[in-house]
Every structure is written in C-alpha cells, then in structure tokens.
Design a protein around this motif. Sequence first.
Motif, PDB file in Angstrom:
ATOM      1  N   TRP A  43      10.717  -2.385 -26.046  1.00  0.00           N
ATOM      2  CA  TRP A  43      10.098  -3.538 -25.413  1.00  0.00           C
ATOM      3  C   TRP A  43       9.085  -4.141 -26.378  1.00  0.00           C
ATOM      4  N   ALA A  56       2.448  -2.039 -19.742  1.00  0.00           N
ATOM      5  CA  ALA A  56       3.783  -1.715 -20.231  1.00  0.00           C
ATOM      6  C   ALA A  56       3.878  -0.226 -20.567  1.00  0.00           C
ATOM      7  N   ILE A  73       7.437   0.773 -27.593  1.00  0.00           N
ATOM      8  CA  ILE A  73       6.803  -0.526 -27.377  1.00  0.00           C
ATOM      9  C   ILE A  73       6.395  -1.113 -28.717  1.00  0.00           C
ATOM     10  N   LEU A  86      12.846 -10.434 -29.070  1.00  0.00           N
ATOM     11  CA  LEU A  86      13.640 -10.638 -27.862  1.00  0.00           C
ATOM     12  C   LEU A  86      14.802 -11.583 -28.115  1.00  0.00           C
ATOM     13  N   THR A  91      14.991  -6.406 -29.047  1.00  0.00           N
ATOM     14  CA  THR A  91      14.516  -5.874 -27.774  1.00  0.00           C
ATOM     15  C   THR A  91      15.216  -6.643 -26.662  1.00  0.00           C
ATOM     16  N   TYR A  93      13.651  -6.631 -23.486  1.00  0.00           N
ATOM     17  CA  TYR A  93      12.603  -6.962 -22.523  1.00  0.00           C
ATOM     18  C   TYR A  93      11.290  -7.184 -23.257  1.00  0.00           C
ATOM     19  N   VAL A 270       7.882  -9.555 -16.973  1.00  0.00           N
ATOM     20  CA  VAL A 270       8.982  -8.915 -17.703  1.00  0.00           C
ATOM     21  C   VAL A 270      10.038  -9.992 -17.931  1.00  0.00           C
ATOM     22  N   THR A 272      13.429 -11.566 -20.211  1.00  0.00           N
ATOM     23  CA  THR A 272      14.609 -11.210 -20.985  1.00  0.00           C
ATOM     24  C   THR A 272      15.371 -12.482 -21.327  1.00  0.00           C
TER      25      THR A 272
END
Length: 386
Positions: A43, A56, A73, A86, A91, A93, A270, A272
């Motif tokens: 993440w 997180a 993380i 992302l 990642t 999330y 959160v 995505t």
Amino acid sequence: MSILKYATHTTRRSMPAMGLLAGAMMCAVGTAQAQDLPSSMMWSAYDVGSSGYAEASAIADAFGREFGTRVRIQPSGSAIGRLQPLVNGRTDYAFLATEAFFASEGVYDFADRSWGPQDLRALGGRPASGGLATAADANIRQVSDVKGKRVAYVAGNPSVNVKLDAMLAFAGLTREDVDAITFPTYAAAMSSLTEGRTDATFTVTTPGLMYELAESPRGIHWVEIPQDDVDGWENMDQVAPIFSPYEETVGAGLSEENPVSMVAYRYPMVVTRSDLGDDEAYAFIKSLDEAYDLYKDATAVMDRWEIDQFGAPPLDVPFHDGAIRYLEEKGIWTEEHQAWNDKRKDRLEALIIAWEDAMEEGGELSDSEFADIWEEHRSNALINFN
C-alpha cells in the motif's frame, strides 16, 4: 443530507509498534476467509508520523493477525509519490486525502501532460471534520461576514486552499471578495490568527495552534455551516463536491455542550484503480469490516473506520463496484448513494474525454498554452455538473 456525528475517543491508545513491514504474521487464519486476500500486499500512504500512516499501519497489522496477509507500506510526503505507485500498478491500494480529488480532476500537480484526470475508485473513507476557524474578535458570525476580512491561505497546499475556497463559495464569495494572505507554511498560516495578522482560515479542530488561539486574547469562533442551507451546499459542491454536514464536539472551543455544524471530508480514503477486479475490491472492504475490532482502538479516531461511516458518500472519487456490492449486502448502500456515485462517475468520465481532446489540440504547444487549453476544455466539461 444526512448528518455525520461521531463518538470520538477522548484518550489515545498506543498502537502496536511496527516498521514498514506491518504486523507480525500469525500462521493461523482467523474466522474471516483469508483466501479472499493475497498472501502479501503493498500500500502507499502518507509519511511516517502522519495519522494516515498510523491508521494504515494499524489496519495492516490487523490483516496480518486475522488473515495472515503480509502488508508493506510505502510512505511518501508528496501527492505524486503516493499516486505514482498506484497508477503504475506497483500498489493496488493507497491511503489518500484530497489529492485523490485533484488526481481525478486533473488539477494542480495532475494538470501536467504526464498525468491528467485519473480513473480512480474508492473503497471508502474515514470521516474527518473541518471548518472555518475565526478569531472571535473579528466578529465573523456567518460565512458571509468573512467578506473583506483577512483570510489565511498556505503556499503550495491546495488541499487546505480548495477547502477554504469552498467555505467562501458557501456564501457566494471568492478570493476576490476577501483579503487573501498567503503564508509559506501551514503553521505560519494557522498562527497568523493568534498573532493578529489574519481573521479566518480553514482547518481541522484539534491542532495545538487552534487551542492557542482559543486561549489568546482574540479567542476562537467556529462559523456555523448550516446543514439545511441547500443553496450554500450546492455552491460549495461546485468548488469541491467532497463534503457532507457534520456536527463536531471535539476540538478547540468545542464540547458536547457547545457543538458546531461543520463539514466532513474523508481522510484517509482507501483508493484504487478502476480496473481492479470486483472480487478483489470486495475482499478488501470485507476484510476491513471483519477485522475492525482488532484495529478500532489503535488511535483516537480509528472508531470512525466503522463500516457505516467508512462506506458512505460523498468522497473524492466514485466507489468501486466491488465495494458497492459488499455495502449493498450489509444494507448500507442506498438509492441516494447510488445516484451520487453515478453522477460522480459521469463527471470523471467527462473530464477524461475532455483531457483527450485537450491533448489532441494542444499536445505540441508550450506548457502555458496547453494549461489554457486544458482549463477551457475542463470548464466546458463541468458545465453539466454544476
């Protein structure tokens, strides 16, 4: 509009110590279905020391203990640093704040030709409150009273500034209607009220500088954002359609006996990509819900991750279909929520098309010329959504 009212812990409890590899893994799988989550995840989040990173990390630790999922993380102090992994697929999330809105709108850092509007989706977001903080002696009792007053902005901080612009818009005002003063840092802007250099700004309720203002000769006053002012809320939505009504009781000058109607926004959310599989999104939000008891006391505000609060719009980007499926099963998702989500998706899709047109028209022009072309296309695309 529904009123979000939260019971906040008055004491902070310590979170289990952890590094970037969050949580000591247990071999045994808990009662939830561990096979729904991958064995390892990465993440992105705010920097170490931020509330976003702490929250997180608490959830990552709970995922390890409950499902045996190892979470790494990746912290970053910049919006680009949190979004780049992302959108590149490193990642799946990201624990984000208002930069999710900026990325979906193609503004600020994301107006660059290498970015543009990003097709993002949210699984949900933890409510946070904020409002128009004023020095009591400035006699700003309603938002319209801020006209002509000294208002503190922060250089290079669009997250604070767009929220402040939205507060002004509530009363039909813009920066042109106030004495807008820009400070080099957030701390300088907040302390300017106590120092008598400004009269108002946007902030959350609990920074130490707000408590200092409350104890100073000037005093503190939080301006009411009336929950039933339909026109005001519509005006605010035109600037930043990310707020909902909120009654706050915790913070400088506030108490159970002295609440103030403010706004709620989402931090952290959160987030995505839209292409994440529905089953993956479903499994993630289901796991968040089922592991809630393991992380709800990790920080003073973790109880706000409770699914009824976490899983309701508005927030900065549309909800993912997989998350909606779980929220429907839980009886949380309503027709009103779906109508909001459909409109938010339409807005995002219109901006993506407008970006493609702007790139075709101005892709070879200078940066400043392209910026003008994009702003024109963006404004035209948003006409139907304001």
